[in-house]
Motif scaffolding. Structure first.
Motif, mmCIF file in Angstrom:
data_model
loop_
_atom_site.group_PDB
_atom_site.id
_atom_site.type_symbol
_atom_site.label_atom_id
_atom_site.label_comp_id
_atom_site.label_asym_id
_atom_site.label_seq_id
_atom_site.Cartn_x
_atom_site.Cartn_y
_atom_site.Cartn_z
ATOM 1 N N LEU A 196 4.386 -0.375 -0.994
ATOM 2 C CA LEU A 196 2.968 -0.668 -1.100
ATOM 3 C C LEU A 196 2.600 -1.642 0.012
ATOM 4 C CD1 LEU A 196 0.418 -0.210 -2.833
ATOM 5 C CD2 LEU A 196 1.030 -2.263 -4.113
ATOM 6 N N PRO A 197 1.745 -1.256 0.945
ATOM 7 C CA PRO A 197 1.434 -2.142 2.072
ATOM 8 C C PRO A 197 0.491 -3.267 1.670
ATOM 9 C CG PRO A 197 0.129 -0.149 2.226
ATOM 10 C CD PRO A 197 1.043 0.034 1.040
ATOM 11 N N TYR A 198 0.478 -4.314 2.485
ATOM 12 C CA TYR A 198 -0.452 -5.433 2.321
ATOM 13 C C TYR A 198 -0.425 -6.000 0.901
ATOM 14 C CZ TYR A 198 -2.415 -3.499 6.643
ATOM 15 O OH TYR A 198 -2.588 -3.010 7.908
ATOM 16 N N ARG A 199 0.758 -6.288 0.401
ATOM 17 C CA ARG A 199 0.850 -6.711 -1.002
ATOM 18 C C ARG A 199 0.125 -8.026 -1.262
ATOM 19 N NH1 ARG A 199 6.910 -5.193 -3.248
ATOM 20 N NH2 ARG A 199 6.786 -2.958 -2.788
ATOM 21 N N ARG A 200 0.346 -9.018 -0.409
ATOM 22 C CA ARG A 200 -0.303 -10.309 -0.639
ATOM 23 C C ARG A 200 -1.811 -10.184 -0.456
ATOM 24 N NH1 ARG A 200 2.080 -15.234 2.678
ATOM 25 N NH2 ARG A 200 3.877 -14.538 1.443
ATOM 26 N N THR A 201 -2.218 -9.486 0.587
ATOM 27 C CA THR A 201 -3.650 -9.303 0.831
ATOM 28 C C THR A 201 -4.306 -8.553 -0.322
ATOM 29 O OG1 THR A 201 -3.262 -9.260 3.219
ATOM 30 C CG2 THR A 201 -5.325 -8.312 2.427
ATOM 31 N N LEU A 311 -14.945 -2.048 -1.518
ATOM 32 C CA LEU A 311 -14.274 -0.800 -1.866
ATOM 33 C C LEU A 311 -13.685 -0.131 -0.625
ATOM 34 C CD1 LEU A 311 -16.773 0.700 -4.477
ATOM 35 C CD2 LEU A 311 -14.610 -0.471 -4.917
ATOM 36 N N GLY A 312 -14.428 -0.158 0.479
ATOM 37 C CA GLY A 312 -13.904 0.416 1.711
ATOM 38 C C GLY A 312 -12.682 -0.320 2.208
ATOM 39 N N MET A 313 -12.674 -1.650 2.083
ATOM 40 C CA MET A 313 -11.515 -2.421 2.506
ATOM 41 C C MET A 313 -10.312 -2.132 1.615
ATOM 42 S SD MET A 313 -11.186 -6.514 3.179
ATOM 43 C CE MET A 313 -11.709 -6.978 1.525
ATOM 44 N N ALA A 314 -10.531 -2.044 0.301
ATOM 45 C CA ALA A 314 -9.425 -1.720 -0.594
ATOM 46 C C ALA A 314 -8.853 -0.339 -0.287
ATOM 47 C CB ALA A 314 -9.895 -1.784 -2.056
ATOM 48 N N ALA A 315 -9.733 0.623 0.009
ATOM 49 C CA ALA A 315 -9.263 1.964 0.341
ATOM 50 C C ALA A 315 -8.490 1.970 1.653
ATOM 51 C CB ALA A 315 -10.450 2.928 0.421
ATOM 52 N N SER A 316 -8.873 1.122 2.602
ATOM 53 C CA SER A 316 -8.210 1.118 3.901
ATOM 54 C C SER A 316 -6.827 0.480 3.845
ATOM 55 C CB SER A 316 -9.077 0.372 4.923
ATOM 56 O OG SER A 316 -9.077 -1.019 4.660
ATOM 57 N N LEU A 317 -6.534 -0.283 2.784
ATOM 58 C CA LEU A 317 -5.227 -0.925 2.692
ATOM 59 C C LEU A 317 -4.110 0.062 2.405
ATOM 60 C CD1 LEU A 317 -6.075 -4.174 0.678
ATOM 61 C CD2 LEU A 317 -5.756 -3.923 3.140
ATOM 62 N N ASP A 318 -4.425 1.194 1.788
ATOM 63 C CA ASP A 318 -3.401 2.175 1.441
ATOM 64 C C ASP A 318 -4.045 3.551 1.366
ATOM 65 O OD1 ASP A 318 -1.139 3.511 0.542
ATOM 66 O OD2 ASP A 318 -1.520 3.024 -1.560
#
Length: 443
Positions: A196-201, A311-318
């Motif tokens: 899972l990428p960007y876990r801390r973020t 929502l767009g930022m959350a979608a871009s994380l994975d």
């Protein structure tokens, strides 16, 4: 559900599903405001029923975030829509408090399932920010039309609940455009094993958006009562204010879609949250139509703008949608706690005191959300972002359409790189870089 859904037909289905899933939170003020008259419960108890509804929604979202790859999008979407139609429809046809609570819990589970399928599919789109903006436009327009219509259809709790159930029934036919077959066990296992990428973020974003949603929905859940009791307005006037506010939300979302990534994410999220905090303070202290309408309209104009970037930022994380579903479910959890928090705070401190507490909470979470947006700025809001170090230039080319076929898309598997042993001997050094030996070396 993490598979990418392509084509205009799939996008239409995702936007419709997003609209149905988000309709219950958007209609929360009128649902909570009508429960005391329809069931004879206190305002605090009505707020608790609203929280139970949204708690079911967040529970379904968290469950699908962990097991989404084992279920096909179409079966999951249809199960959610069926639960919405049955649950909200049953709650609308009875005046028994236990049966109403059971119905809204079932409906909330359905809303959460529909929303989770939608946001996971949106995460797989080429431009998740644009897709989430379309979803917010659709749900804002639908809720605004209902706020204008419901006051003319009689009182009681049946009207808004039947509207949500009817929306679920109307969306059902378009679900045939979603992928139907579940993944194979091997394919699902392969996806779930991916890190899972960007876990801390992602964790900071999920925690922040939980508080962000709680603060705003604490006020949203009691906004109807503020307009009726503190501002002294009629139900028709309050409904007209809400419809106007959601119309302003349409303009805000349209502006966010046109603005895109020109200002990045940190500025719209940070500054927008500060503006929302001021609107919350103004609305909670409203003593008449002017102050109440100003606070509600400005608030609802800015709220969907910030939400679309979140929502767009959350979608871009994975690109598989795991962070999108998790963050969306955290938002639903905050939304679930909002009505009861608003009822308790207003009962303890009054509406102005409640607004001061909520304003302070929003100002506290504005900084970490803006910091997360700056940290995640390495993945721009353009289609075809590259999941590699140094991939930003190629992502910009993909966004401009140059050599699109040569640029790997979001979620594309990395090409394997074969290790080539390099020896000290002249015989090995004479081999080509593709690992092929000269004809003289094969004998």
């Amino acid at each position: 559900m993490s598979a990418r859904t392509r084509g205009a037909g799939a996008l239409v289905a995702l936007v419709a599903l997003f609209t149905a899933g988000y309709l219950a939170p958007y209609l929360l003020p009128t649902v909570v405001g009508r429960l005391p008259a329809g069931l004879g419960v206190t305002p605090a108890q009505a707020g608790l029923v609203g929280s139970v509804l949204l708690l079911g929604s967040s529970t379904a979202g968290f469950a699908l975030a962990a097991r989404g790859d084992r279920t096909g999008p179409r079966p999951a979407a249809r199960a959610g829509l069926l639960a919405m139609a049955v649950g909200y429809g049953a709650a609308a046809t009875t005046t028994s408090v236990p049966l109403v609570v059971a119905g809204v819990v079932l409906g909330g589970l359905g809303s959460g399932t529909a929303t989770a399928v939608a946001v996971a599919g949106i995460a797989g789109e080429h431009d998740p920010h644009r897709a989430s903006t379309l979803g917010l436009l659709s749900v804002s327009a639908t809720a605004g039309a209902l706020y204008l219509t419901l006051p003319h259809l009689g009182g009681g709790h049946a009207g808004p609940l039947l509207a949500i159930a009817g929306a679920a029934a109307l969306v059902w036919p378009v679900t045939h455009r979603l992928p139907g077959a579940a993944r194979t066990v091997r394919g699902a296992a392969a996806t779930s094993r991916g890190p899972l990428p960007y876990r801390r973020t992602g964790a900071v974003l999920a925690g922040s958006i939980l508080c962000w949603s709680l603060a705003q929905n604490a006020l949203w859940g009691v906004s109807g009562r503020i307009g009726l009791t503190q501002a002294g307005l009629s139900e028709v006037t309050v409904g007209a204010v809400f419809a106007t506010a959601l119309g302003a939300g349409l303009l805000g979302v349209t502006a966010a879609g046109a603005l895109g990534s020109r200002l990045g994410r940190a500025v719209p999220i940070g500054v927008g949250t500060v503006v929302i905090a001021g609107c919350v303070l103004l609305s909670s202290a409203a003593g008449g139509l002017a102050s109440f309408a100003t606070g509600e309209v400005l608030w609802n104009a800015v709220y969907p703008v910030v939400l679309s970037y979140l929502l767009g930022m959350a979608a871009s994380l994975d690109p598989h949608g795991r962070w999108a579903v998790t963050v969306g479910s955290a938002s639903s959890l905050g939304t679930a706690c909002g009505p009861v928090a608003g009822s308790l705070l207003s009962a303890r401190f009054g509406y102005p005191g409640m607004g001061l507490v909520l304003c302070s909470l929003l100002l506290l979470v504005a900084a970490p959300m803006a910091a997360v947006a700056r940290r995640a700025a390495g993945r721009p809001l353009v289609p075809g972002s590259i999941r590699r170090r140094g991939g930003a230039p190629a992502a910009v080319l993909a966004g401009k359409g140059a050599a699109a076929s040569l640029v790997p898309q979001v979620g594309a598997p990395e090409q394997p790189v074969a290790a080539i042993p390099v020896g000290a001997g002249r015989r090995r050094a004479s081999r080509s870089t593709f690992g092929l030996a000269r004809p003289s070396d094969r004998g």
